[in-house]
Design a protein around this motif. Structure first.
Motif, PDB file in Angstrom:
ATOM      1  N   THR A 119       0.841  -1.189   0.000  1.00 51.15           N
ATOM      2  CA  THR A 119       0.000   0.000   0.000  1.00 51.15           C
ATOM      3  C   THR A 119       0.884   1.249   0.000  1.00 51.15           C
ATOM      4  N   SER A 120       0.323   2.374   0.371  1.00 52.01           N
ATOM      5  CA  SER A 120       1.080   3.608   0.527  1.00 52.01           C
ATOM      6  C   SER A 120       0.801   4.164   1.909  1.00 52.01           C
ATOM      7  N   PHE A 121       1.831   4.591   2.584  1.00 57.22           N
ATOM      8  CA  PHE A 121       1.660   5.129   3.937  1.00 57.22           C
ATOM      9  C   PHE A 121       1.164   6.575   3.926  1.00 57.22           C
ATOM     10  N   THR A 122       0.837   7.095   2.771  1.00 61.16           N
ATOM     11  CA  THR A 122       0.179   8.399   2.686  1.00 61.16           C
ATOM     12  C   THR A 122      -1.324   8.244   2.501  1.00 61.16           C
ATOM     13  N   ARG A 123      -1.796   7.009   2.473  1.00 57.14           N
ATOM     14  CA  ARG A 123      -3.217   6.740   2.246  1.00 57.14           C
ATOM     15  C   ARG A 123      -3.889   6.270   3.524  1.00 57.14           C
ATOM     16  N   LYS A 124      -4.954   6.936   3.930  1.00 58.73           N
ATOM     17  CA  LYS A 124      -5.742   6.496   5.064  1.00 58.73           C
ATOM     18  C   LYS A 124      -6.792   5.504   4.559  1.00 58.73           C
ATOM     19  N   MET A 125      -6.832   4.314   5.176  1.00 61.62           N
ATOM     20  CA  MET A 125      -7.649   3.230   4.640  1.00 61.62           C
ATOM     21  C   MET A 125      -8.699   2.716   5.618  1.00 61.62           C
ATOM     22  N   GLY A 126      -8.940   3.432   6.702  1.00 59.85           N
ATOM     23  CA  GLY A 126      -9.917   2.978   7.667  1.00 59.85           C
ATOM     24  C   GLY A 126      -9.249   2.498   8.943  1.00 59.85           C
ATOM     25  N   VAL A 127     -10.047   2.322   9.993  1.00 56.73           N
ATOM     26  CA  VAL A 127      -9.522   2.027  11.325  1.00 56.73           C
ATOM     27  C   VAL A 127      -8.693   0.737  11.341  1.00 56.73           C
ATOM     28  N   PHE A 128      -9.217  -0.344  10.745  1.00 56.55           N
ATOM     29  CA  PHE A 128      -8.539  -1.637  10.776  1.00 56.55           C
ATOM     30  C   PHE A 128      -7.177  -1.561  10.081  1.00 56.55           C
ATOM     31  N   ALA A 129      -7.172  -1.050   8.848  1.00 57.31           N
ATOM     32  CA  ALA A 129      -5.926  -0.980   8.084  1.00 57.31           C
ATOM     33  C   ALA A 129      -4.935  -0.019   8.733  1.00 57.31           C
ATOM     34  N   ASP A 130      -5.414   1.139   9.194  1.00 54.89           N
ATOM     35  CA  ASP A 130      -4.507   2.121   9.790  1.00 54.89           C
ATOM     36  C   ASP A 130      -3.877   1.599  11.082  1.00 54.89           C
ATOM     37  N   PHE A 131      -4.644   0.823  11.859  1.00 56.43           N
ATOM     38  CA  PHE A 131      -4.082   0.225  13.072  1.00 56.43           C
ATOM     39  C   PHE A 131      -2.902  -0.686  12.721  1.00 56.43           C
ATOM     40  N   ILE A 132      -3.055  -1.448  11.648  1.00 54.29           N
ATOM     41  CA  ILE A 132      -1.983  -2.367  11.249  1.00 54.29           C
ATOM     42  C   ILE A 132      -0.786  -1.593  10.699  1.00 54.29           C
ATOM     43  N   LEU A 133      -1.050  -0.665   9.783  1.00 49.08           N
ATOM     44  CA  LEU A 133       0.040   0.064   9.134  1.00 49.08           C
ATOM     45  C   LEU A 133       0.848   0.899  10.117  1.00 49.08           C
ATOM     46  N   TYR A 134       0.169   1.578  11.018  1.00 48.17           N
ATOM     47  CA  TYR A 134       0.862   2.553  11.858  1.00 48.17           C
ATOM     48  C   TYR A 134       1.165   2.063  13.271  1.00 48.17           C
ATOM     49  N   HIS A 135       0.665   0.880  13.632  1.00 46.74           N
ATOM     50  CA  HIS A 135       0.916   0.369  14.978  1.00 46.74           C
ATOM     51  C   HIS A 135       1.414  -1.082  14.955  1.00 46.74           C
ATOM     52  N   LEU A 136       0.624  -1.985  14.361  1.00 42.12           N
ATOM     53  CA  LEU A 136       0.978  -3.400  14.438  1.00 42.12           C
ATOM     54  C   LEU A 136       2.228  -3.743  13.630  1.00 42.12           C
ATOM     55  N   TYR A 137       2.478  -3.040  12.532  1.00 40.48           N
ATOM     56  CA  TYR A 137       3.686  -3.301  11.751  1.00 40.48           C
ATOM     57  C   TYR A 137       4.958  -3.139  12.583  1.00 40.48           C
ATOM     58  N   LYS A 138       4.879  -2.373  13.659  1.00 34.97           N
ATOM     59  CA  LYS A 138       6.050  -2.221  14.534  1.00 34.97           C
ATOM     60  C   LYS A 138       6.480  -3.572  15.109  1.00 34.97           C
ATOM     61  N   LYS A 139       5.524  -4.495  15.216  1.00 34.65           N
ATOM     62  CA  LYS A 139       5.795  -5.807  15.794  1.00 34.65           C
ATOM     63  C   LYS A 139       6.392  -6.784  14.784  1.00 34.65           C
ATOM     64  N   ALA A 140       6.403  -6.422  13.519  1.00 34.02           N
ATOM     65  CA  ALA A 140       6.948  -7.308  12.487  1.00 34.02           C
ATOM     66  C   ALA A 140       8.445  -7.497  12.684  1.00 34.02           C
ATOM     67  N   ASP A 141       8.937  -8.680  12.326  1.00 31.74           N
ATOM     68  CA  ASP A 141      10.384  -8.892  12.373  1.00 31.74           C
ATOM     69  C   ASP A 141      11.073  -7.975  11.382  1.00 31.74           C
ATOM     70  N   ASN A 142      10.418  -7.734  10.263  1.00 31.83           N
ATOM     71  CA  ASN A 142      10.895  -6.773   9.273  1.00 31.83           C
ATOM     72  C   ASN A 142       9.707  -6.356   8.421  1.00 31.83           C
ATOM     73  N   LEU A 143       9.782  -5.166   7.887  1.00 31.00           N
ATOM     74  CA  LEU A 143       8.740  -4.639   7.008  1.00 31.00           C
ATOM     75  C   LEU A 143       9.349  -4.388   5.639  1.00 31.00           C
ATOM     76  N   VAL A 144       8.892  -5.118   4.638  1.00 32.80           N
ATOM     77  CA  VAL A 144       9.380  -4.937   3.263  1.00 32.80           C
ATOM     78  C   VAL A 144       8.480  -3.918   2.565  1.00 32.80           C
ATOM     79  N   LEU A 145       9.097  -2.872   2.036  1.00 37.05           N
ATOM     80  CA  LEU A 145       8.380  -1.767   1.398  1.00 37.05           C
ATOM     81  C   LEU A 145       8.770  -1.645  -0.072  1.00 37.05           C
ATOM     82  N   LEU A 146       7.949  -0.893  -0.827  1.00 35.75           N
ATOM     83  CA  LEU A 146       8.134  -0.792  -2.271  1.00 35.75           C
ATOM     84  C   LEU A 146       8.831   0.479  -2.721  1.00 35.75           C
ATOM     85  N   THR A 147       8.888   1.499  -1.854  1.00 30.68           N
ATOM     86  CA  THR A 147       9.461   2.784  -2.271  1.00 30.68           C
ATOM     87  C   THR A 147      10.314   3.405  -1.176  1.00 30.68           C
TER      88      THR A 147
END
Length: 359
Positions: A119-147
């Motif tokens: 996705t893009s971190f400049t896009r707001k996608m709703g409560v569920f998606a935003d919780f994952i993108l901006y909070h839960l992803y911190k718990k990932a062992d690594n975050l692979v991004l496209l840009t």
């Protein structure tokens, strides 16, 4: 690489950039001999992109019915059962919802979970998606991004991120096709608000006055409601006779080569592969900047890059590109050179290096 098992989790393999790139990753891993188990919803969703026969696929019913909270619990339980049975050394969760299921399903197992975001971190996608993108992803062992753009955005709160560009799968096409007097757009019609199809239709009412013999062509599938809305919008703005909808196209390369100009009027994009594809087939592109993502792919020598949401400048850029017709040779040459950086080999090497951390 040692033959150790990886589990890749994706909610569906229907049309979409995440599914297409996952197909390419699966193909590469199959070729390198890595043992991969692929969990996806192949019961409720069509499989549009190929999965190599060497890859064992497990049904993950992501489209299950029920109240949201019970559905999430059911999917986490399903993912946990798969993880326990397969005992992978690594889980790669493609896009935000599969990461949600994989993260909670893996708790207590000690198995690292990588988030592969599309996705893009400049896009707001709703409560569920935003919780994952901006909070839960911190718990990932690594975050692979496209840009690089998204890497910079998350660097302060998710420093453990890795950039891997999507690959261009088309061969560069230097054949001269029949260049119709038309501007091409492409994307799912259901996402017309994100893809900006509504605003380019409105823009076309102004462009039509100067270029009455040109058409706007939109390629992409979608539901009837989206199609009807865009058609009615075309009629409302007096351009119904010069806006054409091609529907879902399997061989997009043959479509790109028909048109001299590709327009990307999206409001948000992560890594717009359609732009690279269009450039590789000889299109001159007019695109909004997408917060800088587009400048990682092309520049002003090959494309018209417009400040985000400046529709007047977008119209001016389209008109400038149309006035050049049919003399686009310089822009094509520059575009071919730029897009050649995004090769399958580069994509494969990046994943090989990344996976060395776990295998």
């Amino acid at each position: 690489m040692k033959r150790e098992r990886i589990l890749i989790l994706l909610d569906h393999m229907a049309v979409g950039g995440a599914a297409r790139v996952t197909s390419l990753l699966l193909e590469h891993l199959a070729e390198t001999g890595v043992e991969v188990v692929f969990a996806t919803d192949n019961v409720n969703c069509d499989t549009f992109y190929p999965v190599p026969k060497e890859i064992r696929t497990i049904a993950f019913p992501a489209k299950c019915k029920g109240l949201p909270i019970f559905k999430q619990v059911k999917l986490i339980a399903s993912a946990r059962k798969i993880i326990r049975n397969e005992k992978p050394v690594l889980v790669i969760a493609v896009t935000f919802a599969p990461f949600f299921y994989a993260y909670f399903a893996s708790l207590g197992t000690g198995i690292p979970v990588v988030a592969y975001d599309h996705t893009s971190f400049t896009r707001k996608m709703g409560v569920f998606a935003d919780f994952i993108l901006y909070h839960l992803y911190k718990k990932a062992d690594n975050l692979v991004l496209l840009t690089k753009k998204d890497s910079r955005i998350v660097q302060d709160y998710i420093p453990h991120n890795t950039l891997i560009y999507n690959p261009l799968t088309y061969h560069i096409n230097k054949n001269e096709g029949h260049l119709e007097k038309a501007v091409l757009c492409a994307g799912r019609l259901d996402s017309w608000d994100v893809k900006g199809f509504d605003r380019i239709i409105v823009m076309w009412s102004e462009i039509k006055e100067t270029f009455p013999d040109w058409k706007l062509v939109i390629a992409g599938g979608g539901n009837d409601e989206a199609k009807d809305y865009l058609r009615s919008l075309s009629e409302e703005h007096g351009v119904g006779d010069c806006v054409e909808f091609l529907g879902q196209i399997e061989d997009m390369a043959s479509v790109y080569e028909r048109f001299p100009i590709f327009a990307l009027p999206s409001r948000v994009e992560g890594f717009p592969m359609v732009l690279l594809e269009a450039i590789s087939q000889g299109c001159v592109c007019v695109s909004f900047e997408m917060d800088g993502a587009v400048r990682e792919m092309t520049d002003e020598t090959a494309s018209f890059i417009i400040p985000d949401n400046d529709e007047k400048k977008f119209v001016a850029g389209l008109c400038d590109a149309m006035r050049m017709y049919p003399d686009y040779e310089k822009e094509k040459q520059e575009g071919w050179m730029l897009c050649s950086r995004f090769s399958r080999d580069s994509f494969n090497r990046s994943w090989d290096e990344f996976l060395k951390r776990y295998l």
